[in-house]
Motif scaffolding. Structure first.
Motif, mmCIF file in Angstrom:
data_model
loop_
_atom_site.group_PDB
_atom_site.id
_atom_site.type_symbol
_atom_site.label_atom_id
_atom_site.label_comp_id
_atom_site.label_asym_id
_atom_site.label_seq_id
_atom_site.Cartn_x
_atom_site.Cartn_y
_atom_site.Cartn_z
ATOM 1 N N LEU A 93 0.939 -1.264 0.106
ATOM 2 C CA LEU A 93 0.116 0.001 -0.036
ATOM 3 C C LEU A 93 1.002 1.343 0.007
ATOM 4 O O LEU A 93 0.544 2.171 -0.820
ATOM 5 C CB LEU A 93 -0.848 -0.008 1.063
ATOM 6 N N LEU A 94 1.862 1.178 0.706
ATOM 7 C CA LEU A 94 2.776 2.181 0.964
ATOM 8 C C LEU A 94 3.477 2.492 -0.398
ATOM 9 O O LEU A 94 3.812 3.766 -0.563
ATOM 10 C CB LEU A 94 3.736 2.059 2.221
ATOM 11 N N ALA A 95 3.797 1.273 -0.873
ATOM 12 C CA ALA A 95 4.674 1.448 -2.227
ATOM 13 C C ALA A 95 3.867 2.284 -3.331
ATOM 14 O O ALA A 95 4.451 2.943 -4.170
ATOM 15 C CB ALA A 95 5.214 -0.151 -2.382
ATOM 16 N N LEU A 96 2.466 1.886 -3.417
ATOM 17 C CA LEU A 96 1.511 2.286 -4.258
ATOM 18 C C LEU A 96 0.986 3.772 -4.084
ATOM 19 O O LEU A 96 0.968 4.411 -4.982
ATOM 20 C CB LEU A 96 0.164 1.207 -4.360
ATOM 21 N N ALA A 97 1.033 4.079 -2.815
ATOM 22 C CA ALA A 97 0.507 5.243 -2.581
ATOM 23 C C ALA A 97 1.000 6.558 -3.494
ATOM 24 O O ALA A 97 0.342 7.356 -3.984
ATOM 25 C CB ALA A 97 0.911 5.639 -0.854
ATOM 26 N N PRO A 98 2.448 6.814 -3.487
ATOM 27 C CA PRO A 98 2.849 8.109 -4.220
ATOM 28 C C PRO A 98 2.511 7.813 -5.839
ATOM 29 O O PRO A 98 2.075 8.912 -6.488
ATOM 30 C CB PRO A 98 4.479 7.791 -4.367
ATOM 31 N N LEU A 99 2.378 6.629 -6.512
ATOM 32 C CA LEU A 99 2.073 6.407 -7.722
ATOM 33 C C LEU A 99 0.624 6.915 -7.975
ATOM 34 O O LEU A 99 0.209 7.465 -8.943
ATOM 35 C CB LEU A 99 2.348 5.126 -7.994
ATOM 36 N N LEU A 100 -0.144 6.298 -6.834
ATOM 37 C CA LEU A 100 -1.496 6.459 -6.953
ATOM 38 C C LEU A 100 -1.906 7.934 -7.118
ATOM 39 O O LEU A 100 -2.792 8.269 -7.819
ATOM 40 C CB LEU A 100 -2.278 5.662 -5.951
ATOM 41 N N ARG A 103 -0.917 9.693 -10.219
ATOM 42 C CA ARG A 103 -1.967 9.357 -11.357
ATOM 43 C C ARG A 103 -3.289 9.853 -11.085
ATOM 44 O O ARG A 103 -3.833 10.546 -12.085
ATOM 45 C CB ARG A 103 -2.241 7.852 -11.227
ATOM 46 N N LEU A 104 -3.923 10.030 -9.887
ATOM 47 C CA LEU A 104 -4.876 10.711 -9.494
ATOM 48 C C LEU A 104 -4.877 12.261 -9.860
ATOM 49 O O LEU A 104 -5.690 12.953 -10.601
ATOM 50 C CB LEU A 104 -5.214 10.624 -8.137
ATOM 51 N N VAL A 105 -3.688 13.014 -9.673
ATOM 52 C CA VAL A 105 -3.528 14.175 -9.802
ATOM 53 C C VAL A 105 -3.378 14.242 -11.348
ATOM 54 O O VAL A 105 -3.975 15.466 -12.029
ATOM 55 C CB VAL A 105 -2.089 14.858 -9.289
ATOM 56 N N ARG A 106 -2.729 13.383 -12.071
ATOM 57 C CA ARG A 106 -2.704 13.703 -13.420
ATOM 58 C C ARG A 106 -4.001 13.586 -14.257
ATOM 59 O O ARG A 106 -4.484 14.320 -15.148
ATOM 60 C CB ARG A 106 -1.622 12.519 -14.056
ATOM 61 N N LYS A 125 6.626 15.398 -13.242
ATOM 62 C CA LYS A 125 7.030 14.133 -13.985
ATOM 63 C C LYS A 125 8.228 13.530 -13.159
ATOM 64 O O LYS A 125 8.343 12.360 -12.881
ATOM 65 C CB LYS A 125 7.974 14.796 -15.199
ATOM 66 N N GLY A 126 8.972 14.355 -12.348
ATOM 67 C CA GLY A 126 9.979 13.843 -11.505
ATOM 68 C C GLY A 126 9.363 12.972 -10.327
ATOM 69 O O GLY A 126 9.854 11.929 -9.944
ATOM 70 N N TRP A 127 8.122 13.682 -9.883
ATOM 71 C CA TRP A 127 7.473 12.631 -8.815
ATOM 72 C C TRP A 127 6.933 11.343 -9.421
ATOM 73 O O TRP A 127 7.091 10.356 -8.909
ATOM 74 C CB TRP A 127 6.153 13.737 -8.527
ATOM 75 N N GLY A 128 6.532 11.506 -10.695
ATOM 76 C CA GLY A 128 6.422 10.245 -11.325
ATOM 77 C C GLY A 128 7.254 9.134 -11.473
ATOM 78 O O GLY A 128 7.117 7.972 -11.084
ATOM 79 N N ASN A 129 8.560 9.660 -11.843
ATOM 80 C CA ASN A 129 9.601 8.768 -11.870
ATOM 81 C C ASN A 129 9.934 8.004 -10.436
ATOM 82 O O ASN A 129 10.373 7.102 -10.287
ATOM 83 C CB ASN A 129 10.859 9.507 -12.407
ATOM 84 N N ALA A 131 8.007 8.012 -8.051
ATOM 85 C CA ALA A 131 6.930 6.998 -7.491
ATOM 86 C C ALA A 131 7.102 5.750 -8.049
ATOM 87 O O ALA A 131 7.123 4.523 -7.082
ATOM 88 C CB ALA A 131 5.585 7.615 -8.099
ATOM 89 N N ASN A 132 7.847 5.627 -9.512
ATOM 90 C CA ASN A 132 7.936 4.387 -10.040
ATOM 91 C C ASN A 132 8.907 3.413 -9.206
ATOM 92 O O ASN A 132 8.962 2.393 -8.837
ATOM 93 C CB ASN A 132 8.221 4.380 -11.612
ATOM 94 N N LEU A 133 10.094 4.202 -9.100
ATOM 95 C CA LEU A 133 11.250 3.623 -8.425
ATOM 96 C C LEU A 133 10.892 3.261 -6.962
ATOM 97 O O LEU A 133 11.190 2.171 -6.708
ATOM 98 C CB LEU A 133 12.427 4.758 -8.344
ATOM 99 N N TRP A 134 10.075 4.267 -6.268
ATOM 100 C CA TRP A 134 9.661 3.950 -5.068
ATOM 101 C C TRP A 134 8.801 2.547 -5.077
ATOM 102 O O TRP A 134 8.990 1.658 -3.943
ATOM 103 C CB TRP A 134 8.590 4.869 -4.600
ATOM 104 N N LEU A 135 8.010 2.421 -6.050
ATOM 105 C CA LEU A 135 7.298 1.347 -5.862
ATOM 106 C C LEU A 135 8.073 0.074 -6.275
ATOM 107 O O LEU A 135 7.687 -1.132 -5.518
ATOM 108 C CB LEU A 135 6.110 1.381 -7.441
ATOM 109 N N ILE A 136 9.016 0.081 -7.136
ATOM 110 C CA ILE A 136 9.831 -1.106 -7.647
ATOM 111 C C ILE A 136 10.613 -1.351 -6.171
ATOM 112 O O ILE A 136 10.589 -2.694 -5.980
ATOM 113 C CB ILE A 136 10.563 -0.683 -8.642
ATOM 114 N N GLY A 137 11.355 -0.407 -5.681
ATOM 115 C CA GLY A 137 11.907 -0.563 -4.487
ATOM 116 C C GLY A 137 11.247 -1.440 -3.456
ATOM 117 O O GLY A 137 11.505 -2.339 -2.798
ATOM 118 N N LEU A 138 9.854 -0.527 -2.964
ATOM 119 C CA LEU A 138 9.454 -1.106 -1.985
ATOM 120 C C LEU A 138 8.829 -2.458 -2.253
ATOM 121 O O LEU A 138 8.531 -3.452 -1.489
ATOM 122 C CB LEU A 138 8.300 -0.278 -1.724
#
Lengths: 464, 128
Positions: A93-100, A103-106, A125-129, A131-138
Motif C-alpha cells: 500500500l505504502l509502495a503504491l501510494a505515491p504512484l496512485l 496518477r490521480l492528480v494527472r 514528472k520527477g514525482w512520477g519517476n 513514484a515508479n522507483l519507489w514502487l519497485i524498491g518497496l
C-alpha cells in the motif's frame, strides 16, 4: 479509423489482468481471499465493455483508459486493505501510494484539461519517476519481507510439527505408562490374591498338621482307653463275684467275720480302682478333644508332669500302632515337686507330642539302620525347676541332627522326612507356641549318631 | 501247686489276678508272681530257676517287649523243664501272634482277657 476506437482500453484490459496475476501470485490470494480472488478474474470486463460501448457510439476519449486504470488501482488498494493484517500488503500500500496520488492528480489535470507551468511540470514528472522507483524498491522490500515471513512461518510450522511430534510422543509415553501401571496394578492384585490364598493354605496346613498329629495319636488313644476300660470291666465283674461270695458267707449259720471284712475291704478297693481307671479313660478322651479343638488361647494352671506322662504314652503307642515291631524304653524323670505353670495346656500338649513323636522317629530310624546289636532305643522325659522357670527335656538316643539341619529345623515347612510323612510345620509351630505364646524358650542340642535333646523352658506364673 | 509269672506293665494287674483267682490261691492250687517289665521278668526267672511253670506275658510293654522276653526265654540256656509261655495279644494283632508263634509261644490270650477261659486253661494244665 484508429482515432475512432478506444484501443488503449483494449490494451489496458490484459495489462490489468497481468497486474491481477502478479497480485494473486504475490499474495497467494487463492488461499487468503478465495472469493475475492474469483471476482478479480472479471477485472478485464469494464475495459472490454467500455471499448464496445464507446465503439458503438463512435466515442473516443483518452481519459477512459486512465479512468479504467484508476478503477483497477482502487480495486488493488481495496484488495490490499482486505489483506491489512498481512505485513507485505501494508508495505505494498505504502509502495503504491505515491504512484496512485500522481496518477490521480494527472487524471484530475487531464479531466480539467489543465497544464502545469514549466517548473511544476518537470517536478510532477520527477514525482512520477520517483513514484515508479519507489514502487519497485518497496515491492522488492515487500518481496524479501514476504520471504522472511514465509521462512518464519515455515520455522513456526516446523516448530509446531516438532511440538506435535513431542505431543504425540508424550501421548504415547502416557499410554505406555498407563498400560504399565495397569499391568502393575493387576500384578499387585494377583499378588495380593496369591498372598491371601497362601495365608488360607497356611491356616489349612496348620489345621492339617494338627489333624495329622491327632491321627498319629488315634492308635495310641485307642490302646490307652482300652486298658483302663478293661480294668473297669474286670474290677466290676470281680466285685460281683466278691458280693456273691459275701452273700454266701452271710447265709451260713456261723459266718466268718474276718473273711467278710476282707471281702468288704476288697470291694472298697475295687470301687476305687474302677473310679480311678474310669477317670483315666475320661482324661484321655478329654486330652484328645482338647488337642483337636482350636486353641482357646486361655491359660490355666497346668501340671507339666501329668501332661508329659500322658503324651509320652500317647506318642509311644501311636508309633507302635504304625510299627508293631518297634519298641523303646521310656524313662521319666519327673520332679517330685513341680510348680504349676500358667499355660494353654492343649498348645503345650501339641508341643510335647511333636517333640516326643520326633524322638520316637529318631530312635526308630537308628534302629532300622541296623548294625548296632546292643542298641536300645530310649526316650526320656525330664522335668525340673530351674530358678524362675520350669524345664522340660525330651531326650532320645536316636540318629541325632546334623549341624546344617539343626539351623533350619524351626523354619516352617522344613522337614527331613520323606514327602507325605511330615508337614514340616511341627517344630515351627512348637517354637511359636513356646516362644510367642508363652514367653518361653525352645532349644535343641544334638550329636549326630548319639542323640538329641530338646529343652523347653517356661516361666513360672507369679500371681501379682 | 503251679507257679505262674504274670508280666504286664500295668500294676493293677496284680490286684485283678489276686481277686480273680482268690479261691485257687487260697486253696493253694495256683501261685502268682508279678513282674512289671520284660527285664524284671528275666531277673525273676534267673533267681527262681525252674520254679515257674507258666509265663503269662503281655506283648505291648515299654522297654523289653513281650516278644523279646519270649525270645530270650526260649534261647537262653535254663535248667529244664522249660516254662510254658502264654502271650497276651491285642485284639486283631495277627502280626504279633504269628511272630510269637514262630518264637515258640505255647498259647495265646486276647485282650480283654476272658478270665473264665483262662481259669479253665490253667486248671487243665498237667501239673495243676
Amino acid at each position: 479509423m484508429s482515432a475512432l476506437y478506444n484501443f488503449d482500453l483494449l490494451v489496458a484490459g490484459p495489462l490489468c489482468m497481468l497486474i491481477v496475476l502478479a497480485l494473486r501470485r504475490f499474495f497467494n490470494l487463492a488461499e487468503r481471499l478465495p472469493r475475492w480472488n474469483q471476482a478479480l478474474s472479471w477485472v478485464w470486463v469494464p475495459a472490454v465493455l467500455g471499448f464496445g460501448i464507446t465503439a458503438a457510439f463512435r466515442y473516443r476519449s483518452t481519459l477512459l483508459d486512465d479512468a479504467y486504470m484508476l478503477w483497477v488501482y482502487a480495486v488493488v488498494v481495496l484488495t490490499l486493505l482486505l489483506l491489512w493484517n498481512y505485513r507485505p500488503a501494508r508495505l505494498a500500500l505504502l509502495a503504491l501510494a505515491p504512484l496512485l496520488l500522481h496518477r490521480l492528480v494527472r487524471f484530475g489535470l487531464d479531466l480539467g484539461n489543465l497544464r502545469l507551468l514549466a517548473p511544476y511540470a518537470s517536478l510532477f514528472k520527477g514525482w512520477g519517476n520517483f513514484a515508479n522507483l519507489w514502487l519497485i524498491g518497496l515491492v522488492l522490500v515487500a518481496r524479501s519481507q514476504k520471504r522472511l515471513l514465509a521462512k518464519e512461518q515455515q520455522q513456526r510450522q516446523q516448530e509446531e510439527q516438532a511440538h506435535q511430534l513431542i505431543a504425540t510422543q508424550n501421548a504415547e509415553l502416557e499410554r505406555l505408562v498407563a498400560e504399565r501401571s495397569a499391568t502393575l496394578t493387576q500384578q499387585a492384585a494377583s499378588l495380593q490374591q496369591a498372598l491371601e490364598e497362601l495365608q488360607l493354605t497356611q491356616n489349612q496346613l496348620i489345621q492339617a498338621e494338627k489333624m495329622a498329629s491327632l491321627g498319629e495319636l488315634t492308635a495310641g488313644i485307642a490302646h490307652e482307653i482300652q486298658n483302663p476300660l478293661n480294668f473297669v470291666n474286670n474290677f466290676a465283674e470281680v466285685s460281683a463275684e466278691l458280693l456273691e461270695e459275701l452273700a454266701e458267707e452271710q447265709a451260713k449259720p456261723s459266718p466268718d467275720t474276718e473273711l467278710e471284712l476282707e471281702l468288704l475291704g476288697d470291694l472298697t478297693q475295687n470301687l476305687q480302682k474302677i473310679t480311678q481307671h474310669g477317670q483315666r479313660a475320661a482324661s484321655i478322651v478329654r486330652g484328645m478333644l482338647e488337642h483337636s479343638r482350636a486353641s482357646t488361647g486361655e491359660r490355666s494352671l497346668t501340671d507339666l508332669n501329668a501332661l508329659c506322662d500322658e503324651y509320652l504314652r500317647l506318642a509311644y503307642h501311636g508309633l507302635r500302632a504304625k510299627d508293631k515291631a518297634f519298641n523303646a524304653t521310656l524313662h521319666t524323670d519327673l520332679a517330685p515337686v513341680l510348680p504349676l505353670v500358667e499355660a494353654v495346656s492343649q498348645d503345650l500338649g501339641r508341643v510335647l507330642l511333636n517333640l516326643l513323636t520326633n524322638a520316637f522317629y529318631a530312635v526308630r530310624q537308628r534302629q532300622q539302620q541296623g548294625g548296632e546289636p546292643g542298641y536300645a532305643p530310649t526316650v526320656q522325659v525330664r522335668t525340673r525347676r530351674v530358678g524362675d522357670e520350669v524345664e522340660v527335656q525330651v531326650q532320645d538316643n536316636g540318629t541325632g541332627i546334623a549341624e546344617a539341619v539343626r539351623q533350619k529345623i524351626f523354619q516352617p515347612f522344613f522337614t527331613t522326612k520323606p514327602t507325605g510323612e511330615g508337614t514340616g510345620l511341627g517344630l515351627s509351630l512348637a517354637h511359636d507356641i513356646i516362644v510367642q505364646g508363652h514367653g518361653g524358650d525352645l532349644t535343641v542340642a544334638s550329636q549326630e549318631g548319639r542323640g538329641t535333646t530338646f529343652t523347653v523352658r517356661l516361666p513360672i506364673y507369679s500371681p501379682e | 501247686m503251679m507257679k505262674i509269672l504274670v508280666v504286664d506293665d500295668e500294676p493293677d494287674v496284680r490286684t485283678l489276678f489276686e481277686q480273680r483267682f482268690r479261691r485257687e490261691i487260697r486253696s493253694g492250687a495256683l501261685a502268682f508272681s508279678f513282674a512289671y517289665s520284660g527285664e524284671e521278668a528275666l531277673g525273676y526267672l534267673h533267681e527262681h530257676h525252674s520254679e515257674v511253670v507258666l509265663i503269662l506275658s503281655d506283648i505291648n510293654m515299654p522297654g523289653m517287649s513281650g516278644l523279646e522276653l519270649l525270645r530270650r526265654v526260649r534261647t537262653e540256656p535254663a535248667p529244664p523243664p522249660p516254662p510254658r509261655v502264654m502271650m497276651i495279644t491285642a485284639y486283631g494283632d495277627e502280626t504279633s501272634r504269628t511272630q510269637a508263634l514262630a518264637l515258640g509261644a505255647d498259647d495265646f490270650l486276647t485282650k480283654p482277657v476272658d478270665f473264665a477261659a483262662l481259669k479253665e486253661k490253667l486248671l487243665a494244665l498237667p501239673s495243676a
